[in-house]
Design an enzyme around this catalytic site. Structure first.
Site, PDB file in Angstrom:
ATOM      1  N   GLU A 226       0.869  -1.178   0.000  1.00 61.54           N
ATOM      2  CA  GLU A 226       0.000   0.000   0.000  1.00 61.54           C
ATOM      3  C   GLU A 226       0.902   1.224   0.000  1.00 61.54           C
ATOM      4  OE1 GLU A 226      -2.962  -0.329  -0.598  1.00 61.54           O
ATOM      5  OE2 GLU A 226      -3.295  -2.433  -0.121  1.00 61.54           O
ATOM      6  N   CYS A 260      -1.990   9.211   2.731  1.00 59.82           N
ATOM      7  CA  CYS A 260      -1.543   8.665   1.442  1.00 59.82           C
ATOM      8  C   CYS A 260      -2.541   8.923   0.322  1.00 59.82           C
ATOM      9  CB  CYS A 260      -1.260   7.170   1.565  1.00 59.82           C
ATOM     10  SG  CYS A 260      -2.669   6.187   2.114  1.00 59.82           S
TER      11      CYS A 260
END
Length: 481
Positions: A226, A260
């Site tokens: 990720e 993110c």
């Protein structure tokens, strides 16, 4: 529960040996009991929920200390509440996901039966970043426990206070052979990446992700990555810029942009920057009338990250960008390591701020004439973790979605997809590989084992050599055509 050995005071070499010992302990425990029932898995999730609720104030305060100032409300709403909702979702659905999936068997193999069983993988290694230390450690753990796995969690060294609290909390809920927390940085992190897990989940930067994947490859450990990247925003001329500004202000300034999937840069229709700036300024001033001592406005995590952001701003200014800082009371923020919400116009692609993920409350703006030009620009760069498009016309949104790639496509919303239980989360290309959350989280951390069962009647004996029987001619005429 068995208490875990505290890891924070150990040397890297001793901790390396201890990690290997914990891994062997967990693998042995898994092999001893490799298929926990749905009831047992739901009980484990219930224990996790109970301990997170019990320690919520200590967790939020520890993260606040790690940041210097991290909004307590942001931690409880954005991290704790999301974890509790995930637990509820997995507890409700995992029984159904565990059921074998019946599959079709070809005609010449009848009357055999086939199905897929979903087995736990074994031991999952979880590497957690500092920006959402609770959500990004507990989110993967929830998936791992729901799928029947054991887990070792590596906490970022930048989250040292949180690491101590969560290590203590989880040791109260689980024996070390089921869930273990590892604290420390540097050599500890490197050693953790080299452990022979059955699967690893890493959340962090693209560059570190490459290192983690290389280390995992030594033991052929599959990895869910990720990562981050630059998530763009594209605004259609038809949409009300006040709506866009309000939604972007929330998404860009939550956790001071240290997210993110935060909107990284945006494209506005030509001539619309001034109007958007005014709306954005008003939204920011309503949410954050002051910044310096405002507990709701989060600090940058450490000096390294703060100086990195200042370097981006200085480079952009030197190359001709116009910086609009929104600091309602014109406070000096350097002593509290806070960066005021800042918009940049006259931005060019060769500026550092357009080459690197920003990870801060700074939003570059570029203008466009044709949407196809923006699509070409986005497609020429690494595939982002998210792409956000603002337009209430579904046909135009579909046009943009079909011609671009990203981990997520958000229409008229940013950031909040991460908290949606039934949506998979993950990137594509440079922004990552593999998914968790939703059913994908359960299946990503399960082994899809095919099973085929033949009855006493062995039908294949009728087509064994020699291949000159009537059945072979029938196969040729009916099936091989």
């Amino acid at each position: 529960m068995n208490s875990q050995t505290k890891t924070t005071s150990m040397t890297p070499h001793a901790l390396d040996s201890q990690m290997q010992g914990i891994l062997e302990q967990q693998k042995f425990a898994y092999q001893r009991y490799p298929m926990p029932t749905a009831k047992e898995r739901i009980d484990r999730l219930a224990r996790l929920k109970k301990i997170l609720v019990k320690y919520q104030d200590q967790i939020a305060e520890a993260i606040n200390q790690d940041y210097g100032n991290r909004s307590i409300a942001e931690t409880k709403i954005g991290e704790l509440l999301t974890c509790l909702e995930h637990i509820k979702y997995y507890s409700k659905n995992l029984t159904g996901w565990m059921k074998p999936s019946k599959r079709h068997i070809g005609i010449i193999h009848q009357p055999a039966k086939g199905w897929v069983q979903y087995q736990p993988l074994g031991v999952v290694g979880i590497i957690t970043p500092w920006n959402y230390p609770l959500l990004l450690s507990m989110g993967p753990l929830i998936c791992a426990l729901a799928a029947g796995n054991h887990a070792m969690i590596k906490i970022s060294s930048a989250s040292a206070n949180f690491g101590r609290v969560i290590e203590n909390a989880l040791s109260e809920a689980f024996p070390q052979e089921l869930v273990a927390v590892i604290n420390g940085g540097g050599a500890v992190s490197d050693a953790f990446c080299h452990l022979a897990f059955d699967k690893m989940i890493f959340t962090g930067s693209t560059n570190v992700g490459k290192t983690v994947m290389a280390a995992a490859a030594e033991n052929l450990v599959p990895v869910i990555l990720e990562l981050g990247g630059k998530s763009p925003v594209l605004v259609h001329p038809s949409i009300d810029l006040h709506d866009v500004a309000q939604r972007l202000a929330v998404g860009k300034l939550w956790n001071a942009g240290q997210t993110c999937v935060a909107p990284d840069y945006m494209f506005l229709p030509k001539g619309k920057t001034a109007e958007f700036t005014e709306h954005f300024r008003n939204c920011v001033q309503q949410m954050y009338p002051s910044i310096q001592n405002n507990p709701d406005y989060t600090s940058i995590i450490n000096d390294k990250q703060y100086n990195r952001l200042q370097g981006y701003l200085e480079d952009a200014r030197n190359q001709g960008a116009t910086l609009t800082e929104i600091n309602p009371k014109h406070e000096d923020l350097s002593g509290v390591r806070k960066v005021a919400p800042t918009l940049l116009s006259n931005v060019t692609p060769d500026m550092d701020i357009m080459k690197n993920e920003i990870f801060g409350p700074v939003l570059p703006i570029m203008e466009y004439d044709q949407i196809d030009d923006v699509i070409d620009f986005i497609n020429s760069r690494p595939r982002p973790l998210a792409l956000y498009y603002f337009d209430f016309d579904q046909a135009r949104a579909d046009y943009v979605a079909q011609r671009t790639h990203s981990g997520h496509f958000g229409q008229n919303t940013v950031l909040t997809h991460v908290a949606q239980d039934d949506l998979p989360f993950g990137g594509v290309g440079a922004s990552g590989m593999g998914k968790y959350h939703g059913p994908e989280g359960f299946f990503s951390l399960s082994h899809e084992r095919s099973v085929m069962s033949n009855p006493k009647l062995y039908s294949l004996k009728f087509i064994l050599p020699p291949f000159n029987k009537p059945i072979h001619k029938l196969i040729s005429k009916t099936l091989l055509r």
